[in-house]
Scaffold this active site. Structure first.
Site, short mmCIF file in Angstrom:
data_model
loop_
_atom_site.label_atom_id
_atom_site.label_comp_id
_atom_site.label_asym_id
_atom_site.label_seq_id
_atom_site.Cartn_x
_atom_site.Cartn_y
_atom_site.Cartn_z
N ARG A 55 0.80 -1.23 0.00
CA ARG A 55 0.00 0.00 0.00
C ARG A 55 0.82 1.27 0.00
NH1 ARG A 55 -3.12 -3.53 1.79
NH2 ARG A 55 -1.29 -4.06 3.00
N THR A 56 1.73 1.38 0.97
CA THR A 56 2.41 2.67 1.15
C THR A 56 3.23 3.02 -0.09
OG1 THR A 56 2.48 2.22 3.51
CG2 THR A 56 3.89 4.00 2.71
N LYS A 85 27.29 -2.57 -0.35
CA LYS A 85 28.75 -2.50 -0.58
C LYS A 85 29.41 -1.63 0.47
CE LYS A 85 27.99 -2.17 -5.60
NZ LYS A 85 28.20 -1.24 -6.71
N ARG A 106 11.40 3.74 3.41
CA ARG A 106 11.01 2.84 4.52
C ARG A 106 12.23 2.04 4.90
NH1 ARG A 106 5.70 -0.95 4.64
NH2 ARG A 106 4.84 1.08 5.18
N HIS A 134 5.39 6.02 11.75
CA HIS A 134 4.85 5.90 10.39
C HIS A 134 3.95 7.13 10.19
CE1 HIS A 134 3.48 4.37 6.68
NE2 HIS A 134 3.10 3.15 7.03
C1 NCD Z 1 1.59 -0.76 8.22
C2 NCD Z 1 3.10 -0.69 8.34
O1 NCD Z 1 3.81 -1.01 7.40
O2 NCD Z 1 3.52 -0.31 9.42
N1 NCD Z 1 1.11 -0.96 6.92
C3 NCD Z 1 1.00 0.08 6.06
O3 NCD Z 1 1.85 0.93 5.97
N2 NCD Z 1 -0.13 0.14 5.33
C4 NCD Z 1 0.99 -1.69 9.19
C5 NCD Z 1 1.45 -3.10 9.25
O4 NCD Z 1 2.34 -3.54 8.51
O5 NCD Z 1 0.88 -3.82 10.07
#
Ligand code: NCD
Length: 305
Positions: A55-56, A85, A106, A134
């Site tokens: 999703r993100t 590396k 991320r 997040h």
């Molecule tokens: C969340 C995450 O990655 O922290 N998911 C997301 O970003 N939609 C929640 C999760 O992984 O449980």
């Protein structure tokens, strides 16, 4: 000048939050594919993911492309990038900020995202930092609450599931606690997954109330917002959700008629598909809100009016 990094929601002033929420509301028709725009035409977003995501990552990609921008992306940075590396995060950021106008990242370690921000000459946006934060998910959760319930002030918000390792719940507490008169009901399935003390302290310091509740069934009737999270098993190993912590159709009977259920997804056992069509469940609507909110975030980061 320091670029507009978004590492934590604490990087945003109240006016910034307001701006992003307003933008998201205005941009929703574009996220819904009803209107086309080219506002960020010519801009490039780099997406660097050192941890899994569906999703993100796609949400940011879609947001950038729906604004007319373009995306360069690596979803498996942990194994394919020059970091393997021995390149530092600062140097990596220095390179990528030559290629792009904003970097979405991320990573399992917050420190790595901070180092990327130090090396970058363009905004760095945290798309999930380990068990820590997040911020863009919390912004989209806030948007959902205000969109669906008009205001967040005075609401009782249930945080349910893995309160220890869920970066989403941690960012929700940081962001939501800017508003007034909230009550958090903390419902963890075991003491091992209880909310870290620093977040309990933050809730109190900012003048809100919280209550630790052992039974989901007993806590649900009080909640205006039910914020669900899965067990973050990649952080602590396997564990199955006890039946009495599943928000199944039977458990939904205890949820108020005008309450909403939000979740970042993915889900595991904690929310079976049998509840998906219940109008109180907003987690699939949230996927679309997320594109609009991230459009607002990109406009904010790039300083485009
Ligand atoms: C969340 C995450 O990655 O922290 N998911 C997301 O970003 N939609 C929640 C999760 O992984 O449980």
């Amino acid at each position: 000048m320091r670029p507009r990094h978004l590492i934590s929601t604490d990087d945003l002033s109240n006016e910034d939050v307001q701006y992003i929420l307003q933008q998201a509301a205005q941009l929703l028709p574009m996220a819904r594919k009803e209107v086309v725009t080219d506002m960020l035409g010519g801009a490039i977003m780099a997406s660097l993911f050192f941890e899994p995501s569906t999703r993100t990552r796609f949400s940011f990609t879609s947001a950038m492309m729906r604004l007319g921008g373009q995306v360069i992306s690596d979803s498996s940075m942990a194994t394919t990038s020059s970091v393997t590396k021995g390149e530092t995060y600062q140097d990596t950021a220095r390179m990528v900020s030559t290629f792009a106008d904003a970097i979405v990242v991320r990573h399992p370690e917050l420190k790595a995202i901070e180092e990327l921000a130090e090396g970058s000459s363009v905004p760095v946006i945290n798309a999930g930092a380990g068990a820590d934060t997040h911020p863009t998910q919390a912004l989209l959760d806030l948007f959902t609450i205000i969109w669906e319930k008009e205001s967040i002030d005075g609401l009782t918000i249930g945080l349910v599931g893995d309160l220890k390792y869920s970066r989403v719940l941690h960012s929700q507490i940081r962001l939501f606690s800017r508003y007034s008169n909230l009550k958090f009901l903390l419902v963890a399935p075991s003491k091992k997954l209880a909310l870290p003390k620093e977040y309990e302290e933050l809730i109190t310091e900012r003048g809100h109330a919280f209550k630790v509740v052992d039974s989901l069934e007993e806590a649900l009737p009080e909640m205006d917002v039910v914020s669900m999270t899965r067990f973050q098993k990649e952080r602590f190993g396997k564990e199955k959700v006890a039946k009495n912590f599943c928000l199944d159709a039977k458990m939904m009977k205890h949820v108020k008629e005008d309450a909403i259920v939000i979740a970042p997804l993915p889900r595991c056992d904690e929310m079976p598909p049998e509840i998906d069509d219940d109008p109180r469940c907003k987690y699939f609507d949230q996927v679309q809100y997320g594109v609009a909110v991230r459009m607002g975030i990109l406009k904010w980061a790039l300083g485009v009016e």
